[in-house]
Design an enzyme around this catalytic site. Structure first.
Site, mmCIF file in Angstrom:
data_model
loop_
_atom_site.group_PDB
_atom_site.id
_atom_site.type_symbol
_atom_site.label_atom_id
_atom_site.label_comp_id
_atom_site.label_asym_id
_atom_site.label_seq_id
_atom_site.Cartn_x
_atom_site.Cartn_y
_atom_site.Cartn_z
ATOM 1 N N HIS A 136 -8.033 -5.162 -0.490
ATOM 2 C CA HIS A 136 -6.839 -4.529 0.054
ATOM 3 C C HIS A 136 -6.527 -5.170 1.408
ATOM 4 O O HIS A 136 -7.433 -5.538 2.156
ATOM 5 C CB HIS A 136 -7.111 -3.031 0.221
ATOM 6 N N ASP A 162 -10.424 -3.377 -4.439
ATOM 7 C CA ASP A 162 -9.467 -2.414 -3.898
ATOM 8 C C ASP A 162 -9.519 -1.145 -4.738
ATOM 9 O O ASP A 162 -9.350 -1.209 -5.962
ATOM 10 C CB ASP A 162 -8.059 -3.009 -3.944
ATOM 11 N N SER A 210 0.834 -1.202 0.000
ATOM 12 C CA SER A 210 0.000 0.000 0.000
ATOM 13 C C SER A 210 0.874 1.259 0.000
ATOM 14 O O SER A 210 1.632 1.474 -0.943
ATOM 15 C CB SER A 210 -0.968 -0.053 1.187
#
Length: 382
Positions: free
Chosen positions: A334, A304, A209
């Site tokens: 995610h 996501d 991320s």
């Protein structure tokens, strides 16, 4: 490339966005664990475990409150207990907490995972590859403990040491502090290769991320500074752009555990204003010079908001002549990567994919590099 005015409209006014999100939370019914309805059965069960932990919407909280909310790592443990699985962390031969110098010599928390058992007395200690790992959290929340499972998995599955690095976060330390800290940690690892007993020709960077954004930025900064490049970049659902009108943002605007409102909240608390959205360190896919970077290993998840920008980054890297190995995982969200494969089988698939690509990169002939002179001192804490 989109204009700044369009991006600014997505993020400003910051205070108004936060206020509207809070009002919406007060007046709208609680969203289901899987608002998209597209999670596979294992992912849906994990999202239900997360919902049962009673966390509040991050975008309605202060950063201090948000840092105390239950995480996907907590949900994985809850799901393990529900399935009568062990909840202890994956065993690694040696794990040490350290402090290392970040940008401006600011002390950073770090954790070194060494998968190799201590050899018998009198036998040489082999030099291992190294992965410098950066956790996620939107540059605002999360820490080494939150992503401990990912670091342990990378060490166990690649046979490489993993140096997991914390970094200063917003809003206390805004852009580009986290980026500068991430690069300083990478340089420290190179400078202390002998002390760490790592092979300087086999160093990779990996991040999830926001950490994926840091990982590719570290490679770009090393290229510009003519420091030794990593042999590979593991970019796991990376923050790679600043456009919140992409297909995946539209499809997953209300997704869990990451949605569009949370991303606006993260941007609000890390950036200094809309001009930062043009910076190629944040708008990597559309604004950065990508030529000359090492192999990229990219993981994206179907559910996501960041999926489209990760896939765009893969395309742009290929156009720039960079070797890319990318996989999109359907039916998962995610934060799926670090889950126990016994809880979420596709996490195991993604972990094996990344580890296999890293092992291949470590085996490839490496260009000769000259080790920088040691600088900074490792300070063990335990």
């Amino acid at each position: 490339m989109q204009s700044l005015s369009r991006r600014a409209s997505l993020f400003l006014p910051f205070g108004l966005a936060a206020t509207l999100a809070a009002c919406a939370t007060e007046t709208m019914p609680t969203t289901p664990p899987d608002p998209t309805g597209r999670a596979d059965p294992q992912m849906r069960a994990l999202l239900e475990s997360l919902a049962q932990l009673g966390g509040k919407p991050i975008e309605t909280l202060t950063p201090a409150e948000a840092r105390r909310q239950p995480t996907m790592a907590d949900a994985v443990k809850a799901r393990q207990r529900a399935l009568n699985l062990r909840t202890d962390p994956r065993e690694i031969a040696q794990v040490r907490d350290l402090q290392i110098p970040g940008a401006g010599a600011f002390p950073l928390e770090a954790r070194l995972y060494n998968p190799a058992p201590t050899p018998p007395r009198g036998q040489p200690i082999p030099r291992l590859p190294l992965i410098v790992y950066y956790h996620g959290g939107g540059f605002v929340i999360a820490d080494l403990d939150t992503y401990d499972a990912s670091a342990r998995t990378l060490a166990a599955d690649t046979g490489a040491m993993v140096l997991a690095v914390h970094y200063r976060q917003g809003p206390e330390n805004r852009f580009p502090t986290a980026h500068d800290d991430a690069y300083a940690a990478y340089v420290w690892a190179l400078q202390n290769a002998g002390q760490l007993n790592i092979d300087l020709s086999r160093v990779a960077v990996v991040g999830e991320s926001a950490g994926g954004n840091l990982a590719i930025n570290v490679a770009m900064m090393a290229r510009e500074a003519r420091q030794p490049l990593p042999v590979a970049m593991g970019l796991i659902y990376p923050v790679a752009g600043t456009d919140m009108t992409t297909q995946s943002y539209r499809e997953n605007a209300m997704a869990k555990p990451l949605n569009a409102a949370m991303m606006r909240w993260f941007v609000q608390h890390y950036t200094n204003g809309p001009t930062d959205l043009r910076d190629p360190r944040l708008n990597v896919a559309e604004g950065a010079e990508l030529r000359g970077l090492p192999k990229a290993i990219i993981v994206t998840a179907e559910i996501d908001p960041l999926r489209s920008e990760g896939q765009l980054l893969a395309q742009k890297l290929q156009v720039a002549g960079v070797q890319v190995s990318a996989e999109d995982f359907p039916g998962v969200t995610h934060e799926f990567f670090g889950a126990d494969p016994a809880v979420l089988s596709k996490a195991g698939d993604a972990q094996r994919f990344v580890a296999g690509e890293l092992r291949t990169a470590f085996l490839a002939p490496a260009a000769a590099v000259v080790a920088p002179q040691p600088r900074g001192r490792r300070v063990p804490r335990g």
